[in-house]
Motif scaffolding. Structure first.
Motif, PDB file in Angstrom:
ATOM      1  N   ILE A 130      -5.709  36.895  18.110  1.00  0.00           N
ATOM      2  CA  ILE A 130      -5.970  37.532  19.159  1.00  0.00           C
ATOM      3  C   ILE A 130      -5.423  37.555  20.293  1.00  0.00           C
ATOM      4  O   ILE A 130      -4.519  37.075  20.362  1.00  0.00           O
ATOM      5  N   ILE A 131      -5.268  38.765  21.164  1.00  0.00           N
ATOM      6  CA  ILE A 131      -4.698  39.046  22.334  1.00  0.00           C
ATOM      7  C   ILE A 131      -5.526  38.979  23.522  1.00  0.00           C
ATOM      8  O   ILE A 131      -6.680  39.774  23.546  1.00  0.00           O
ATOM      9  N   TYR A 132      -5.411  38.368  24.461  1.00  0.00           N
ATOM     10  CA  TYR A 132      -6.373  38.279  25.521  1.00  0.00           C
ATOM     11  C   TYR A 132      -5.616  39.463  26.486  1.00  0.00           C
ATOM     12  O   TYR A 132      -4.661  39.236  26.784  1.00  0.00           O
ATOM     13  N   GLN A 133      -6.728  40.214  27.053  1.00  0.00           N
ATOM     14  CA  GLN A 133      -6.190  41.280  27.904  1.00  0.00           C
ATOM     15  C   GLN A 133      -6.942  41.081  29.212  1.00  0.00           C
ATOM     16  O   GLN A 133      -8.360  40.724  29.172  1.00  0.00           O
ATOM     17  N   THR A 134      -6.492  41.213  30.197  1.00  0.00           N
ATOM     18  CA  THR A 134      -7.001  41.298  31.857  1.00  0.00           C
ATOM     19  C   THR A 134      -6.707  42.649  32.229  1.00  0.00           C
ATOM     20  O   THR A 134      -5.913  43.384  31.936  1.00  0.00           O
ATOM     21  N   SER A 135      -7.491  42.733  33.358  1.00  0.00           N
ATOM     22  CA  SER A 135      -7.587  44.061  34.205  1.00  0.00           C
ATOM     23  C   SER A 135      -7.785  43.673  35.825  1.00  0.00           C
ATOM     24  O   SER A 135      -8.196  42.650  36.068  1.00  0.00           O
ATOM     25  N   VAL A 136      -7.090  44.618  36.487  1.00  0.00           N
ATOM     26  CA  VAL A 136      -7.294  44.295  37.897  1.00  0.00           C
ATOM     27  C   VAL A 136      -8.445  45.089  38.635  1.00  0.00           C
ATOM     28  O   VAL A 136      -8.730  44.911  39.784  1.00  0.00           O
ATOM     29  N   TYR A 137      -9.129  45.857  37.512  1.00  0.00           N
ATOM     30  CA  TYR A 137     -10.456  46.593  38.186  1.00  0.00           C
ATOM     31  C   TYR A 137     -11.516  45.558  37.952  1.00  0.00           C
ATOM     32  O   TYR A 137     -11.671  45.217  36.543  1.00  0.00           O
ATOM     33  N   PRO A 138     -12.457  45.693  38.860  1.00  0.00           N
ATOM     34  CA  PRO A 138     -13.814  44.759  38.519  1.00  0.00           C
ATOM     35  C   PRO A 138     -14.613  45.359  37.668  1.00  0.00           C
ATOM     36  O   PRO A 138     -14.582  46.594  37.359  1.00  0.00           O
ATOM     37  N   TYR A 139     -15.408  44.729  36.693  1.00  0.00           N
ATOM     38  CA  TYR A 139     -16.312  45.400  35.930  1.00  0.00           C
ATOM     39  C   TYR A 139     -17.345  45.943  36.850  1.00  0.00           C
ATOM     40  O   TYR A 139     -17.811  45.362  37.720  1.00  0.00           O
TER      41      TYR A 139
END
Length: 705
Positions: free
Chosen positions: A630-639
């Motif tokens: 798996i690839i862990y992905q992150t975002s700068v935008y809040p949920y």
């Protein structure tokens, strides 16, 4: 009138039947292949080669051995006719015959340059003796007296061993005619040093001339250029030439003319000089090399090019003004001084105007420095300190520079300061450092104990010191207040990224020892570890950090591990890799799940398999995935929660389906009806659905109201 006519007829008869009377027969002279052609507008050097020739004087029926040269040139006042002059250098006789030249119209840019002129600046070449007086003066270039005002500028001369010893008074005599600088030959290839260089430099400085240095180059590759540069620098330093000295690459040797990489190799030579601290570098070439495209002046810098081109007619006109300087004659003589000298005009003022040292340069006062500019005496205490240059001023017409130094209220002349350089980079205040294991004494002479070398410190202050133990600076450490030589301090920088706790890793095959000094076994290198703790250490093996393995509790240098996978927090977004095959919990992964995004709901530790020591469960299933799949992905935008009010940004362009967003849609408020994870695109790992229109939008394109 009749008697005059009779005499004229007799003269014609004599010339017809006895042509050798009063002339040296051309056929009795062996050519030396030196030919200079001139027209009303120009002079062209064709070829030259001096030889010892046997000259037969046909009218005397005797043979004399001498060196002869035949030169062909156009008289500036004739209309296409030419004359050939044969010079017998031993007997100083000239024989002249006329002949007509065809297709020889030249331009104003015709010249004789150093590579074709019958002399050599080389001390290794077999033709080096051509630089000596008798051969040199015989070449049919006009001799020039320094007292002649109708010439180009006489800014600087260049000298070598061929010029011998030159006294202070002789240099000063030259200065009366406008000479402001001298360039002294130091070296050639990697095997020759000018034995007169030391006295030539010392006397020139005493006379008040600006002194530069040149190296006669033979390099044909970048590697050989570097070696020759090092050879040049070594002698320059031995002779006490400061790093502000202009250093010249003299590249003119005919034997290497055919090399295709003169410019690139010269650039390597220059770069090496700069690495050794000599930042002022110029290049000398024959003008023909430049005009024929052998030299890329733009690459080397036109203002740094010193070109040699000798014109048959000496005038006040200046040539090659688009370059840095021009060597316009090799035959300048000074009244009362023996020999002839190369003379040049300096357009860019590299060789006639002292080059000021840069602000921030570290200097000390020379041991023999006696007075400040004000006339006040320089004390012994002043000489024991180091200073930083804060400003400078060139004294016009005196070739002197006045410097302002930090820590001194007095100004000093450039000749009274000595530059000191260091191979150690400057470390800024506040930086983290450690004391090197090799450190022995602090600057107060106290022994550095082992425990001090095991600690991390912060730079509190820095000061310049007279060079000692290869150091020109000392650093004060905040934690203990002591001062240390820069040679004993190392900044705590690392090329390795700091890893978080929970990061899995493998030990590199090249790893040898744990931090505690015990040996790393081959079996240990097969196991996957997990970081449970990090410590900062004094830099060692390129590491400033050590990491503890959660299982063995052993610490490893950061340079000895390869990071694998960080621990993924619950509720994080992940993407299943395209090459994933089986769930960890068993069963095959459906193809439509691959390259799709999911949310992690749980994590567990597992026995090492497929480079994994953890497995993750995905939302709404009981399926577990290896962390390797798996690839862990992150975002700068809040949920953004369901039901929240949002609107589209003005920059929004396309919705998730690829449909264009109209300007009328931007800014409209709508409610979030659903949310979905996607493989990262346009900086988004989620898309949100408009509860009314059912269109999906990237999280990067919406703002919460």
């Amino acid at each position: 009138m009749k008697s005059k006519k009779i005499l004229c007829l007799l003269a014609i008869v004599v010339c017809l039947f006895f042509p050798s009377i009063g002339f040296a027969e051309k056929n009795d002279t062996i050519n030396s292949n030196i030919s200079i052609s001139t027209t009303n507008n120009s002079t062209q050097y064709i070829e030259q080669d001096s030889k010892e020739n046997a000259v037969t004087q046909s009218n005397e029926k005797t043979t004399t051995t001498s060196s002869t040269m035949e030169q062909e040139f156009y008289d500036e006042n004739d209309n296409g006719s030419s004359s050939t002059e044969t010079f017998d250098m031993k007997n100083d006789t000239i024989s002249t015959t006329d002949k007509v030249k065809k297709n020889q119209v030249k331009t104003d840019e015709s010249y004789i340059d150093n590579t074709n002129y019958g002399k050599s600046r080389s001390d290794l070449s077999s033709s080096a003796n051509l630089r000596q007086g008798v051969m040199r003066s015989s070449i049919y270039l006009p001799a020039v007296s320094a007292s002649n005002p109708n010439t180009p500028r006489k800014d600087f001369i260049d000298v070598s061993s061929h010029n011998g010893a030159i006294s202070v008074n002789e240099y000063r005599e030259m200065m009366k005619y406008g000479v402001q600088g001298v360039i002294v030959k130091l070296t050639e290839a990697t095997s020759y040093r000018n034995p007169y260089a030391k006295s030539q430099i010392l006397n020139a400085k005493k006379a008040g001339l600006n002194v530069s240095a040149y190296h006669y180059s033979w390099f044909t590759t970048s590697a050989s250029a570097i070696k020759e540069a090092d050879y040049f620098v070594k002698y320059a330093k031995e002779l006490g030439l400061g790093v502000d000295t202009v250093m010249v690459n003299d590249l003119e040797e005919p034997k290497i003319e055919g090399n295709k990489y003169h410019s690139q190799n010269s650039l390597s030579f220059e770069k090496r000089l700069k690495e050794n601290g000599y930042s002022n570098v110029c290049h000398y070439f024959g003008a023909s090399w430049i005009d024929n495209g052998k030299i890329n002046t733009a690459l080397l810098g036109k203002s740094k090019i010193w070109a040699a081109a000798y014109f048959y007619s000496i005038t006040t006109s200046h040539k090659y003004t688009h370059l840095g300087s021009w060597q316009w004659s090799p035959r300048l003589s000074f009244p009362g001084i023996k020999g002839e000298f190369d003379i040049s005009a300096d357009y860019s003022k590299y060789f006639t105007k002292p080059v000021a040292l840069k602000k921030g340069t570290s200097v000390i006062l020379k041991k023999d420095a006696s007075y400040f500019v004000s006339g006040n005496s320089i004390s012994e205490t002043d000489r024991k300190k180091a200073y930083i240059i804060t400003g400078s001023k060139v004294i016009t017409g005196q070739n002197k520079i006045i410097y302002n130094l930090k820590g001194l209220t007095e100004q000093v002349y450039g000749e009274n300061i000595q530059v000191q350089t260091s191979s150690f980079p400057y470390i800024s205040l506040g930086k983290t450092v450690s004391i090197k294991p090799t450190g022995n004494l602090d600057i107060d002479g106290n022994v550095i104990v082992i425990d001090d070398k095991k600690k991390i410190y912060t730079i509190k202050a820095v000061k310049d010191i007279p060079k000692k133990y290869a150091s020109i600076r000392a650093y004060q450490l905040k934690e203990n207040g002591k001062w240390y030589y820069e040679a004993d301090i190392q900044e705590q920088n690392s090329s390795f990224k700091q890893q978080p706790n929970g990061m899995s890793f493998k030990i590199k095959s090249s790893a040898n020892l744990f931090y505690d000094g015990t040996k790393i076994s081959s079996n240990a290198k097969k196991n996957i570890g997990v970081i449970t703790n990090m410590k900062l250490i004094p830099k060692k093996y390129n590491s400033i950090r050590i990491y503890q393995d959660s299982k063995t509790k052993k610490y490893l240098y950061e340079s000895d591990i390869t990071p694998l996978y960080s621990e993924i927090p619950r509720s994080s977004s992940i993407v299943i890799k395209a090459n994933a095959y089986y769930y960890q919990s068993g069963g095959q992964i459906p193809s439509n799940y691959k390259n799709s995004a999911f949310v992690v709901t749980d994590m567990k530790n597992i026995n090492q398999k497929y480079n994994s020591v953890r497995a993750y469960r995905i939302r709404n299933t009981n399926n577990w995935l290896y962390e390797n799949d798996i690839i862990y992905q992150t975002s700068v935008y809040p949920y953004i929660s369901l039901g929240s009010k949002v609107y589209l940004k003005q920059s929004a362009n396309l919705d998730y389906s690829g449909r264009k967003i109209e300007s009328s849609d931007r800014g409209k408020v709508f409610k979030i009806g659903s949310v979905r994870d996607i493989p990262k695109k346009y900086g988004s790992i989620r898309i949100y659905q408009d509860s009314k229109t059912k269109r999906w939008y990237y999280e990067a394109d919406i703002n919460k109201v």
